[in-house]
Design an enzyme around this catalytic site. Sequence first.
Site, PDB file in Angstrom:
ATOM      1  N   LYS A 204     -70.555 -57.946  -8.552  1.00 29.84           N
ATOM      2  CA  LYS A 204     -70.852 -56.514  -8.523  1.00 29.84           C
ATOM      3  C   LYS A 204     -72.141 -56.693  -7.217  1.00 29.84           C
ATOM      4  O   LYS A 204     -73.189 -57.470  -7.306  1.00 29.84           O
ATOM      5  CB  LYS A 204     -71.819 -55.755  -9.523  1.00 29.84           C
ATOM      6  CG  LYS A 204     -72.220 -54.641  -9.473  1.00 29.84           C
ATOM      7  CD  LYS A 204     -72.728 -54.020 -10.617  1.00 29.84           C
ATOM      8  CE  LYS A 204     -73.586 -52.587 -10.617  1.00 29.84           C
ATOM      9  NZ  LYS A 204     -74.007 -52.135 -11.748  1.00 29.84           N
ATOM     10  N   ARG A 214     -75.284 -42.506  -9.065  1.00 31.52           N
ATOM     11  CA  ARG A 214     -76.904 -42.456  -9.691  1.00 31.52           C
ATOM     12  C   ARG A 214     -77.244 -41.022  -9.779  1.00 31.52           C
ATOM     13  O   ARG A 214     -78.077 -40.783 -10.529  1.00 31.52           O
ATOM     14  CB  ARG A 214     -77.477 -43.567  -8.610  1.00 31.52           C
ATOM     15  CG  ARG A 214     -77.298 -44.840  -8.802  1.00 31.52           C
ATOM     16  CD  ARG A 214     -78.022 -45.822  -7.719  1.00 31.52           C
ATOM     17  NE  ARG A 214     -77.755 -47.139  -8.080  1.00 31.52           N
ATOM     18  CZ  ARG A 214     -77.849 -48.121  -6.980  1.00 31.52           C
ATOM     19  NH1 ARG A 214     -78.456 -47.820  -6.073  1.00 31.52           N
ATOM     20  NH2 ARG A 214     -77.607 -49.406  -7.515  1.00 31.52           N
ATOM     21  N   GLU A 242     -69.453 -66.549  -9.285  1.00 25.64           N
ATOM     22  CA  GLU A 242     -69.913 -65.858 -10.373  1.00 25.64           C
ATOM     23  C   GLU A 242     -68.957 -65.419 -11.124  1.00 25.64           C
ATOM     24  O   GLU A 242     -68.920 -65.413 -12.403  1.00 25.64           O
ATOM     25  CB  GLU A 242     -70.197 -64.534  -9.936  1.00 25.64           C
ATOM     26  CG  GLU A 242     -71.823 -64.364  -9.096  1.00 25.64           C
ATOM     27  CD  GLU A 242     -72.716 -64.372 -10.260  1.00 25.64           C
ATOM     28  OE1 GLU A 242     -72.507 -64.367 -11.237  1.00 25.64           O
ATOM     29  OE2 GLU A 242     -73.945 -63.829  -9.376  1.00 25.64           O
ATOM     30  N   LYS A 257     -66.845 -54.975  -7.833  1.00 27.98           N
ATOM     31  CA  LYS A 257     -67.487 -53.496  -7.532  1.00 27.98           C
ATOM     32  C   LYS A 257     -68.320 -53.622  -6.327  1.00 27.98           C
ATOM     33  O   LYS A 257     -69.217 -54.376  -6.304  1.00 27.98           O
ATOM     34  CB  LYS A 257     -68.059 -53.299  -8.795  1.00 27.98           C
ATOM     35  CG  LYS A 257     -68.558 -51.767  -8.889  1.00 27.98           C
ATOM     36  CD  LYS A 257     -69.534 -51.221  -9.945  1.00 27.98           C
ATOM     37  CE  LYS A 257     -70.009 -49.742  -9.745  1.00 27.98           C
ATOM     38  NZ  LYS A 257     -70.886 -49.558 -10.921  1.00 27.98           N
TER      39      LYS A 257
END
Length: 332
Positions: A204, A214, A242, A257
Amino acid sequence: MSTSSYVLDLIQRPRRLRRNESLRRMVRETDLSVNDLIYPMFVMEGENQKVEVASMPGCYRFSLDVLLKEVAEIAALGIPAIALFPVISEAKKDETGSESYNPEGLVQQTVAAIKAQTPDLVVITDVALDPFTSHGHDGLLNESGYILNDETVEVLSKMAVSQARAGADMVAPSDMMDGRIGAIRQALDNEGFTNVAILAYSAKYASAYYGPFRDALDSAPKSGDKKTYQMDPANAIEAIKEVELDIAEGADIVMVKPALPYLDIIRQIRDITDVPVAAYNVSGEYAMIKAAGEKGWIDEKKVMLETLVSIKRAGANLILTYFAKEVALLLK
Protein backbone atom coordinates in the site's frame (compact mmCIF):
# COMPACT_ATOMS: atom_id res chain seq x y z
CA MET A 1 12.87 -7.69 -52.96
CA SER A 2 10.18 -5.07 -53.38
CA THR A 3 7.92 -4.12 -50.51
CA SER A 4 4.89 -5.52 -52.34
CA SER A 5 6.49 -8.92 -52.94
CA TYR A 6 7.67 -9.08 -49.29
CA VAL A 7 4.12 -8.49 -48.08
CA LEU A 8 2.84 -11.22 -50.34
CA ASP A 9 5.41 -13.65 -48.89
CA LEU A 10 4.39 -13.06 -45.26
CA ILE A 11 3.54 -16.27 -43.42
CA GLN A 12 2.56 -14.77 -40.07
CA ARG A 13 -0.40 -12.41 -40.32
CA PRO A 14 -1.66 -11.68 -36.78
CA ARG A 15 -4.49 -9.61 -38.25
CA ARG A 16 -6.14 -12.82 -39.45
CA LEU A 17 -7.34 -13.42 -35.89
CA ARG A 18 -8.61 -9.86 -35.45
CA ARG A 19 -10.88 -9.97 -38.48
CA ASN A 20 -14.21 -10.02 -36.60
CA GLU A 21 -15.55 -10.01 -33.07
CA SER A 22 -16.08 -13.77 -32.90
CA LEU A 23 -12.44 -14.44 -33.77
CA ARG A 24 -11.25 -11.80 -31.32
CA ARG A 25 -13.28 -13.42 -28.55
CA MET A 26 -11.91 -16.86 -29.40
CA VAL A 27 -8.27 -15.80 -28.88
CA ARG A 28 -8.79 -13.26 -26.12
CA GLU A 29 -6.18 -13.75 -23.40
CA THR A 30 -7.87 -11.86 -20.55
CA ASP A 31 -11.56 -11.94 -19.70
CA LEU A 32 -13.13 -9.74 -17.05
CA SER A 33 -15.78 -11.50 -15.00
CA VAL A 34 -18.17 -10.43 -12.27
CA ASN A 35 -16.39 -13.05 -10.15
CA ASP A 36 -13.28 -10.85 -10.18
CA LEU A 37 -15.01 -7.94 -8.46
CA ILE A 38 -15.16 -6.70 -4.88
CA TYR A 39 -17.38 -3.68 -4.25
CA PRO A 40 -16.21 -1.16 -1.63
CA MET A 41 -19.13 0.33 0.32
CA PHE A 42 -19.46 3.14 2.86
CA VAL A 43 -21.78 2.77 5.85
CA MET A 44 -22.84 5.66 8.09
CA GLU A 45 -24.95 6.08 11.20
CA GLY A 46 -28.60 7.09 11.07
CA GLU A 47 -31.66 5.92 9.19
CA ASN A 48 -32.93 6.35 5.62
CA GLN A 49 -29.67 8.01 4.56
CA LYS A 50 -28.11 7.85 1.10
CA VAL A 51 -25.56 10.64 0.69
CA GLU A 52 -23.52 10.93 -2.50
CA VAL A 53 -19.77 11.49 -2.13
CA ALA A 54 -19.16 14.75 -3.99
CA SER A 55 -15.76 13.71 -5.35
CA MET A 56 -16.98 10.21 -6.29
CA PRO A 57 -20.10 10.55 -8.48
CA GLY A 58 -22.29 7.47 -8.19
CA CYS A 59 -20.82 6.41 -4.83
CA TYR A 60 -22.77 6.89 -1.62
CA ARG A 61 -22.61 6.71 2.13
CA PHE A 62 -25.51 4.53 3.27
CA SER A 63 -27.19 4.16 6.61
CA LEU A 64 -27.56 0.50 7.52
CA ASP A 65 -31.24 0.19 6.53
CA VAL A 66 -30.55 1.55 3.04
CA LEU A 67 -27.27 -0.34 2.75
CA LEU A 68 -29.08 -3.64 3.20
CA LYS A 69 -31.27 -2.88 0.18
CA GLU A 70 -28.17 -2.04 -1.86
CA VAL A 71 -26.45 -5.22 -0.69
CA ALA A 72 -29.42 -7.29 -1.89
CA GLU A 73 -29.05 -5.71 -5.36
CA ILE A 74 -25.32 -6.39 -5.38
CA ALA A 75 -25.83 -10.05 -4.50
CA ALA A 76 -28.49 -10.35 -7.23
CA LEU A 77 -25.95 -9.05 -9.77
CA GLY A 78 -23.58 -11.86 -8.83
CA ILE A 79 -20.89 -9.68 -7.24
CA PRO A 80 -19.35 -12.13 -4.75
CA ALA A 81 -17.97 -9.75 -2.13
CA ILE A 82 -18.11 -6.30 -0.60
CA ALA A 83 -15.45 -4.39 1.33
CA LEU A 84 -16.97 -2.36 4.15
CA PHE A 85 -15.75 1.07 5.29
CA PRO A 86 -17.39 3.02 8.14
CA VAL A 87 -18.10 6.74 8.50
CA ILE A 88 -17.68 7.35 12.23
CA SER A 89 -19.01 10.46 13.99
CA GLU A 90 -16.44 12.75 15.61
CA ALA A 91 -18.05 12.13 19.00
CA LYS A 92 -16.99 8.47 18.82
CA LYS A 93 -13.39 9.09 17.80
CA ASP A 94 -10.55 9.23 20.29
CA GLU A 95 -6.75 9.09 20.36
CA THR A 96 -6.66 5.29 20.49
CA GLY A 97 -9.52 4.36 18.14
CA SER A 98 -11.29 2.39 20.86
CA GLU A 99 -14.60 2.45 18.95
CA SER A 100 -12.99 0.13 16.38
CA TYR A 101 -13.46 -2.93 18.61
CA ASN A 102 -16.77 -1.96 20.20
CA PRO A 103 -18.98 -5.08 19.88
CA GLU A 104 -21.96 -2.77 19.36
CA GLY A 105 -20.12 -0.50 16.93
CA LEU A 106 -21.26 0.51 13.47
CA VAL A 107 -19.07 -2.02 11.65
CA GLN A 108 -20.02 -4.89 13.91
CA GLN A 109 -23.75 -4.18 13.66
CA THR A 110 -23.49 -3.79 9.89
CA VAL A 111 -21.62 -7.05 9.39
CA ALA A 112 -24.11 -8.97 11.53
CA ALA A 113 -27.07 -7.50 9.64
CA ILE A 114 -25.59 -8.23 6.21
CA LYS A 115 -24.74 -11.82 7.09
CA ALA A 116 -28.23 -12.37 8.50
CA GLN A 117 -29.83 -11.05 5.30
CA THR A 118 -27.35 -12.23 2.65
CA PRO A 119 -25.29 -15.06 4.16
CA ASP A 120 -23.59 -16.12 0.93
CA LEU A 121 -22.14 -12.67 0.21
CA VAL A 122 -18.50 -12.43 1.31
CA VAL A 123 -18.09 -9.53 3.75
CA ILE A 124 -14.59 -8.05 4.01
CA THR A 125 -13.86 -5.61 6.82
CA ASP A 126 -11.15 -2.95 6.91
CA VAL A 127 -8.65 -3.24 9.76
CA ALA A 128 -7.13 0.20 10.30
CA LEU A 129 -7.65 2.89 12.88
CA ASP A 130 -7.89 6.04 10.74
CA PRO A 131 -11.74 6.11 10.62
CA PHE A 132 -11.79 5.83 14.42
CA THR A 133 -8.95 8.10 15.61
CA SER A 134 -9.38 11.77 16.37
CA HIS A 135 -6.06 12.48 14.64
CA GLY A 136 -6.90 10.52 11.46
CA HIS A 137 -3.86 8.25 11.45
CA ASP A 138 -3.87 4.47 11.09
CA GLY A 139 -2.20 3.91 14.43
CA LEU A 140 -1.49 5.23 17.90
CA LEU A 141 0.73 8.30 18.22
CA ASN A 142 3.51 9.02 20.68
CA GLU A 143 4.12 12.48 22.11
CA SER A 144 6.12 13.58 19.07
CA GLY A 145 3.46 12.38 16.62
CA TYR A 146 5.23 9.20 15.47
CA ILE A 147 3.10 6.09 14.91
CA LEU A 148 3.71 3.42 17.55
CA ASN A 149 3.93 0.13 15.67
CA ASP A 150 3.59 -2.65 18.24
CA GLU A 151 1.03 -0.84 20.39
CA THR A 152 -1.05 -0.25 17.26
CA VAL A 153 -0.85 -3.93 16.30
CA GLU A 154 -2.39 -4.86 19.66
CA VAL A 155 -5.43 -2.67 18.92
CA LEU A 156 -5.69 -3.96 15.35
CA SER A 157 -5.77 -7.53 16.63
CA LYS A 158 -8.65 -6.68 18.97
CA MET A 159 -10.42 -4.96 16.09
CA ALA A 160 -10.04 -7.97 13.78
CA VAL A 161 -11.35 -10.39 16.41
CA SER A 162 -14.33 -8.12 17.05
CA GLN A 163 -15.15 -8.06 13.33
CA ALA A 164 -14.80 -11.84 13.06
CA ARG A 165 -17.08 -12.28 16.03
CA ALA A 166 -19.69 -10.15 14.25
CA GLY A 167 -19.53 -12.49 11.23
CA ALA A 168 -16.88 -11.06 8.88
CA ASP A 169 -15.67 -13.63 6.34
CA MET A 170 -12.38 -11.86 5.74
CA VAL A 171 -10.45 -9.10 7.52
CA ALA A 172 -8.30 -6.71 5.51
CA PRO A 173 -5.50 -4.97 7.43
CA SER A 174 -4.79 -1.75 5.51
CA ASP A 175 -2.65 0.00 8.13
CA MET A 176 0.85 -1.09 6.98
CA MET A 177 2.19 -1.73 10.48
CA ASP A 178 5.04 -4.23 10.68
CA GLY A 179 4.08 -7.68 11.92
CA ARG A 180 0.35 -7.09 12.02
CA ILE A 181 -0.59 -10.02 9.78
CA GLY A 182 1.05 -12.56 12.06
CA ALA A 183 -0.43 -10.96 15.18
CA ILE A 184 -3.94 -10.83 13.70
CA ARG A 185 -3.69 -14.44 12.47
CA GLN A 186 -2.68 -15.59 15.94
CA ALA A 187 -5.42 -13.55 17.61
CA LEU A 188 -8.08 -14.93 15.27
CA ASP A 189 -6.90 -18.51 15.74
CA ASN A 190 -6.74 -18.14 19.51
CA GLU A 191 -10.41 -17.09 19.50
CA GLY A 192 -11.47 -19.97 17.26
CA PHE A 193 -11.76 -17.99 14.01
CA THR A 194 -9.41 -20.21 12.02
CA ASN A 195 -11.66 -19.98 8.95
CA VAL A 196 -11.67 -16.16 8.81
CA ALA A 197 -9.31 -15.21 5.99
CA ILE A 198 -6.85 -12.31 5.84
CA LEU A 199 -6.63 -10.07 2.79
CA ALA A 200 -3.42 -8.11 3.41
CA TYR A 201 -2.85 -4.65 2.02
CA SER A 202 0.73 -5.75 1.46
CA ALA A 203 1.98 -3.09 -0.95
CA LYS A 204 0.00 0.00 0.00
CA TYR A 205 1.68 3.11 -1.28
CA ALA A 206 1.64 6.64 0.18
CA SER A 207 -0.38 7.77 -2.81
CA ALA A 208 -2.03 11.02 -3.86
CA TYR A 209 -4.84 8.94 -5.40
CA TYR A 210 -6.67 8.46 -2.08
CA GLY A 211 -8.15 11.94 -1.74
CA PRO A 212 -11.80 11.18 -2.64
CA PHE A 213 -11.83 8.15 -0.31
CA ARG A 214 -10.73 10.33 2.59
CA ASP A 215 -13.52 12.74 1.67
CA ALA A 216 -15.97 9.85 1.87
CA LEU A 217 -14.86 8.79 5.35
CA ASP A 218 -13.69 12.18 6.63
CA SER A 219 -10.53 10.36 7.65
CA ALA A 220 -7.70 12.53 6.36
CA PRO A 221 -4.90 12.94 8.94
CA LYS A 222 -5.26 16.11 10.98
CA SER A 223 -1.50 16.65 10.87
CA GLY A 224 1.46 15.19 9.04
CA ASP A 225 1.16 12.43 6.46
CA LYS A 226 1.31 8.63 6.23
CA LYS A 227 4.76 8.29 4.69
CA THR A 228 6.34 6.65 7.74
CA TYR A 229 4.10 3.62 7.31
CA GLN A 230 2.74 3.57 3.75
CA MET A 231 5.23 2.75 1.00
CA ASP A 232 7.34 5.15 -1.07
CA PRO A 233 5.88 5.24 -4.62
CA ALA A 234 9.42 4.99 -6.02
CA ASN A 235 10.02 1.52 -4.56
CA ALA A 236 9.37 -1.85 -6.18
CA ILE A 237 11.78 -4.29 -4.50
CA GLU A 238 10.37 -3.24 -1.14
CA ALA A 239 6.89 -4.28 -2.31
CA ILE A 240 8.14 -7.83 -2.93
CA LYS A 241 9.63 -7.88 0.56
CA GLU A 242 6.35 -6.73 2.11
CA VAL A 243 4.41 -9.38 0.22
CA GLU A 244 6.79 -12.16 1.22
CA LEU A 245 6.62 -11.10 4.87
CA ASP A 246 2.80 -11.03 4.83
CA ILE A 247 2.56 -14.45 3.23
CA ALA A 248 5.01 -15.87 5.77
CA GLU A 249 2.86 -14.39 8.55
CA GLY A 250 -0.34 -16.00 7.24
CA ALA A 251 -1.92 -13.75 4.60
CA ASP A 252 -4.41 -15.63 2.40
CA ILE A 253 -4.56 -12.89 -0.27
CA VAL A 254 -2.10 -10.06 -0.88
CA MET A 255 -3.01 -6.71 -2.39
CA VAL A 256 -1.49 -3.78 -4.24
CA LYS A 257 -2.99 -0.33 -3.71
CA PRO A 258 -3.44 1.76 -5.86
CA ALA A 259 -3.73 -0.32 -9.03
CA LEU A 260 -3.15 1.75 -12.17
CA PRO A 261 0.14 3.50 -11.26
CA TYR A 262 1.44 0.17 -9.94
CA LEU A 263 0.59 -2.34 -12.68
CA ASP A 264 4.28 -3.28 -12.77
CA ILE A 265 4.13 -4.14 -9.06
CA ILE A 266 1.04 -6.31 -9.58
CA ARG A 267 2.89 -8.19 -12.34
CA GLN A 268 6.01 -8.70 -10.25
CA ILE A 269 4.01 -9.99 -7.29
CA ARG A 270 1.97 -12.31 -9.50
CA ASP A 271 5.22 -13.77 -10.83
CA ILE A 272 6.69 -14.61 -7.41
CA THR A 273 3.72 -16.13 -5.58
CA ASP A 274 0.85 -18.56 -6.03
CA VAL A 275 -1.24 -16.74 -3.41
CA PRO A 276 -4.20 -14.83 -4.94
CA VAL A 277 -3.33 -11.23 -5.77
CA ALA A 278 -5.83 -8.39 -5.37
CA ALA A 279 -5.58 -4.83 -6.61
CA TYR A 280 -7.49 -1.75 -5.45
CA ASN A 281 -8.78 0.49 -8.25
CA VAL A 282 -8.86 3.41 -5.84
CA SER A 283 -11.05 6.48 -5.49
CA GLY A 284 -8.75 8.84 -7.40
CA GLU A 285 -8.60 6.48 -10.37
CA TYR A 286 -12.39 6.20 -10.29
CA ALA A 287 -12.91 9.96 -9.94
CA MET A 288 -10.67 10.81 -12.89
CA ILE A 289 -12.60 8.52 -15.23
CA LYS A 290 -15.91 9.85 -13.94
CA ALA A 291 -14.82 13.48 -14.34
CA ALA A 292 -13.48 12.98 -17.86
CA GLY A 293 -16.64 11.07 -18.77
CA GLU A 294 -18.85 13.85 -17.50
CA LYS A 295 -16.86 16.33 -19.60
CA GLY A 296 -17.36 14.18 -22.67
CA TRP A 297 -13.61 13.81 -23.13
CA ILE A 298 -13.70 10.00 -23.02
CA ASP A 299 -16.18 7.19 -23.48
CA GLU A 300 -16.59 6.43 -19.78
CA LYS A 301 -17.85 2.86 -20.09
CA LYS A 302 -15.17 1.81 -22.56
CA VAL A 303 -12.39 3.37 -20.49
CA MET A 304 -13.81 1.77 -17.33
CA LEU A 305 -13.72 -1.70 -18.90
CA GLU A 306 -10.30 -1.18 -20.48
CA THR A 307 -8.93 -0.04 -17.13
CA LEU A 308 -10.19 -3.08 -15.25
CA VAL A 309 -9.01 -5.46 -17.98
CA SER A 310 -5.54 -3.87 -17.74
CA ILE A 311 -5.48 -4.54 -13.98
CA LYS A 312 -6.47 -8.16 -14.50
CA ARG A 313 -4.01 -8.55 -17.38
CA ALA A 314 -1.23 -7.31 -15.10
CA GLY A 315 -1.93 -10.30 -12.85
CA ALA A 316 -4.68 -9.39 -10.39
CA ASN A 317 -7.09 -12.19 -9.53
CA LEU A 318 -9.42 -9.83 -7.67
CA ILE A 319 -10.19 -6.15 -8.15
CA LEU A 320 -11.67 -3.83 -5.55
CA THR A 321 -13.44 -1.20 -7.62
CA TYR A 322 -16.18 1.38 -7.23
CA PHE A 323 -17.17 0.45 -10.78
CA ALA A 324 -18.20 -3.07 -9.67
CA LYS A 325 -21.93 -2.50 -9.86
CA GLU A 326 -21.74 -0.78 -13.27
CA VAL A 327 -19.50 -3.52 -14.63
CA ALA A 328 -21.78 -6.27 -13.33
CA LEU A 329 -24.74 -4.64 -15.06
CA LEU A 330 -22.82 -4.45 -18.34
CA LEU A 331 -21.62 -8.05 -18.11
CA LYS A 332 -24.97 -9.48 -17.10
